[in-house]
Scaffold this motif. Structure first.
Motif, PDB file in Angstrom:
ATOM      1  N   LYS A 174       4.151  -4.011  -0.183  1.00  0.00           N
ATOM      2  CA  LYS A 174       3.603  -2.871  -0.927  1.00  0.00           C
ATOM      3  C   LYS A 174       4.380  -1.583  -0.681  1.00  0.00           C
ATOM      4  CE  LYS A 174      -0.476  -0.063  -1.789  1.00  0.00           C
ATOM      5  NZ  LYS A 174      -1.927   0.147  -1.573  1.00  0.00           N
ATOM      6  N   PHE A 175       4.759  -1.330   0.568  1.00  0.00           N
ATOM      7  CA  PHE A 175       5.273  -0.004   0.919  1.00  0.00           C
ATOM      8  C   PHE A 175       6.781   0.057   1.147  1.00  0.00           C
ATOM      9  CE2 PHE A 175       0.785   0.091   2.214  1.00  0.00           C
ATOM     10  CZ  PHE A 175       0.369   1.230   1.538  1.00  0.00           C
ATOM     11  N   ASN A 176       7.455  -1.085   1.195  1.00  0.00           N
ATOM     12  CA  ASN A 176       8.905  -1.076   1.454  1.00  0.00           C
ATOM     13  C   ASN A 176       9.720  -1.314   0.187  1.00  0.00           C
ATOM     14  OD1 ASN A 176       8.192  -0.731   4.093  1.00  0.00           O
ATOM     15  ND2 ASN A 176       9.240  -2.536   4.879  1.00  0.00           N
ATOM     16  N   GLN A 177       9.239  -0.835  -0.929  1.00  0.00           N
ATOM     17  CA  GLN A 177       9.982  -0.993  -2.177  1.00  0.00           C
ATOM     18  C   GLN A 177      11.137  -0.004  -2.277  1.00  0.00           C
ATOM     19  OE1 GLN A 177       9.481  -3.431  -4.410  1.00  0.00           O
ATOM     20  NE2 GLN A 177       7.853  -4.269  -3.113  1.00  0.00           N
ATOM     21  N   ASP A 178      10.938   1.215  -1.806  1.00  0.00           N
ATOM     22  CA  ASP A 178      11.953   2.261  -1.921  1.00  0.00           C
ATOM     23  C   ASP A 178      12.434   2.764  -0.565  1.00  0.00           C
ATOM     24  OD1 ASP A 178      11.760   2.237  -4.744  1.00  0.00           O
ATOM     25  OD2 ASP A 178       9.952   3.465  -4.619  1.00  0.00           O
ATOM     26  N   GLY A 179      12.310   1.942   0.427  1.00  0.00           N
ATOM     27  CA  GLY A 179      12.725   2.308   1.775  1.00  0.00           C
ATOM     28  C   GLY A 179      12.108   1.321   2.749  1.00  0.00           C
ATOM     29  N   VAL A 180      12.496   1.427   4.010  1.00  0.00           N
ATOM     30  CA  VAL A 180      11.976   0.507   5.026  1.00  0.00           C
ATOM     31  C   VAL A 180      11.062   1.306   5.949  1.00  0.00           C
ATOM     32  CG1 VAL A 180      12.573  -1.204   6.784  1.00  0.00           C
ATOM     33  CG2 VAL A 180      14.114  -0.820   4.857  1.00  0.00           C
ATOM     34  N   TRP A 181       9.770   1.332   5.616  1.00  0.00           N
ATOM     35  CA  TRP A 181       8.803   2.158   6.335  1.00  0.00           C
ATOM     36  C   TRP A 181       7.905   1.350   7.257  1.00  0.00           C
ATOM     37  CZ3 TRP A 181      10.219   6.930   6.308  1.00  0.00           C
ATOM     38  CH2 TRP A 181      10.986   7.400   5.225  1.00  0.00           C
TER      39      TRP A 181
END
Length: 466
Positions: free
Chosen positions: A268-275
């Motif tokens: 869900k959250f790592n589409q535009d970066g590695v968070w």
């Protein structure tokens, strides 16, 4: 903080994935011996000059604490001994004794002002903080929804503190899922997953707030699971584009559930970066296959993969449990096999990062000097910058400073795992970490020797002392 470019959707080619899989199979010493020998090390961790940035008081405190930590009997029974001491001295006197000694060595402070002072000093030395809220649970310790909600607020506060201060350009924090979700439920989910794989997309929908029903869970368990996922979603939403969240691994009897939840958060959250990052424990025989599967899933489903690579800290308990339950030992046979597993997984990730630095990231979380040198050499061979963003190093606050400070001096990105909170809040955390890291604690003779040499230098006693 600079935003990362969107992650390209195209994964590595089939030949590339095949080569990674071949590199990752077999953690035996024979397989490791067949790998080409890496060039000689350029990093030296032999000089006490790394400690010249420490005050005289800090040198003396570190020497005293490390001396105590070198006695296995003290480490094994430190929880009971500290409880007795607290009962005899009273809470206030006990806190006054611990604050300038063990607490000051391994904890950043309690108030935000104390934490900030510690972090500013760390930043001046070229080190970066990775804040850790000292909250976790194991079986039999479940505390209820109200406490989990309070823990969520503590995690959100950690996000705020990490982001609102200019300690480092890419702040990180650690998170234990068992601070937000019942360990008993995690164990049950692990059992269910072993019988019937759970669809990752189902978990992503649950993170989005859908009232999903999970087969095998009763009504109250489903309600608790959904509430726990919402807590994790809240923390992830607060951290994206601000703070990288490193989810800790725990015991094998709950790790599959923790990893699946973490993987859903990544999707869900790592589409535009590695968070959102996951932790891989290389003392486990299955660690390499788990890492390769994560790489495959990341490539197939188009999300970034962050990896915290550790050797692991639960070896004794894992072996004991396996023996009691009649299961095969999940831990590698010997220390050499664990080293081979770690170094092989490290090679796999560095190779993947060299191909897709915007998709993959790693923190080489180790106190092992050989693995640190290996990572630095391989980075050079692959043409990676020391502080290029995709590879960093990590050690515990108060330990292995001769490695951390040397790496920072050479321009590498180095994080220190930094717990914070009151003496009462951090004491159980410190006791657990001490007992889990006995091998590390008993192996700090070199650091003690370097500290002693620096102390003798300042006192004008020469390298050998009196």
């Amino acid at each position: 903080m600079m935003m990362m470019m969107p992650i390209a959707r195209s994964g590595p080619s089939l030949p590339r994935l095949a080569s990674l899989r071949l590199l990752g199979t077999g953690a035996s010493r024979t397989a490791a011996a067949e790998q080409p020998e890496l060039p000689s090390a350029s990093l030296s961790f032999q000089e006490p000059s790394a400690f010249r940035v420490k005050s005289l008081g800090e040198l003396l405190r570190a020497l005293a604490v490390f001396r105590l930590c070198s006695f296995p009997a003290l480490v094994n029974h430190c929880g009971k001994l500290l409880s007795v001491a607290r009962a005899l001295m009273g809470r206030r006197l006990f806190s006054m004794l611990l604050r300038p000694t063990v607490y000051a060595q391994f904890v950043a402070g309690e108030s935000e002002a104390e934490i900030s002072r510690s972090m500013q000093k760390m930043s001046s030395l070229g080190l970066r903080p990775m804040l850790a809220v000292p909250i976790e649970e194991d079986l039999g310790e479940s505390s209820g929804e109200e406490t989990y909600d309070e823990n969520t607020e503590a995690m959100l506060e950690c996000v705020r503190i990490s982001h609102s201060n200019a300690w480092s350009k890419e702040p990180m924090m650690q998170l234990k899922i068992t601070a937000l979700l019942s360990p008993e439920l995690c164990v049950k989910l692990t059992t269910l997953i072993s019988q019937r794989p759970l669809d990752l997309n189902l978990l992503v929908r649950a993170l989005d707030g859908e009232p999903i029903h999970f087969p095998g869970l009763n009504e109250s368990e489903v309600a608790h699971f959904l509430r726990g996922l919402q807590r994790l979603n809240q923390i992830a939403e607060a951290s994206v584009n601000k703070v990288r969240v490193l989810v800790d691994a725990e015991y094998t009897y709950m790790n599959p559930a923790l990893s699946l939840v973490t993987m859903a958060m990544m999707k869900k959250f790592n589409q535009d970066g590695v968070w959102i990052w996951n932790t891989y424990q290389c003392y486990l025989k299955e660690s390499r296959s788990l890492l390769l599967e994560a790489l495959r899933r990341s490539s197939d489903e188009g999300f970034g993969l962050g990896v915290k690579l550790v050797r692991g800290a639960y070896m004794d308990k894992e072996r004991k449990l396996a023996g009691e339950e009649g299961r095969p030992d999940p831990v590698h046979r010997c220390w050499e096999d664990t080293n081979d597993s770690y170094n092989g997984s490290l090679d796999v990730m560095l190779e993947a990062i060299s191909q897709k630095p915007e998709r993959f990231r790693i923190i080489v979380a180790t106190h092992n000097e050989d693995s640190v040198r290996r990572a630095a050499r391989r980075m050079e061979e692959l043409g990676m910058d020391n502080d290029g963003g995709s590879v960093c190093f990590g050690q515990l606050l108060g330990m292995c400073d001769h490695v951390s400070l040397t790496l920072a001096k050479e321009g590498y990105a180095v994080y220190k795992s930094v717990p914070y909170g009151s003496v009462e809040d951090t004491l159980p955390y410190l006791v657990r970490r001490a007992q889990e890291n006995q091998t590390v604690l008993q192996g700090i003779r070199k650091e003690r020797d370097l500290l002693r040499r620096e102390l003798y230098r300042r006192l004008g006693l020469g390298a050998g002392g009196p």
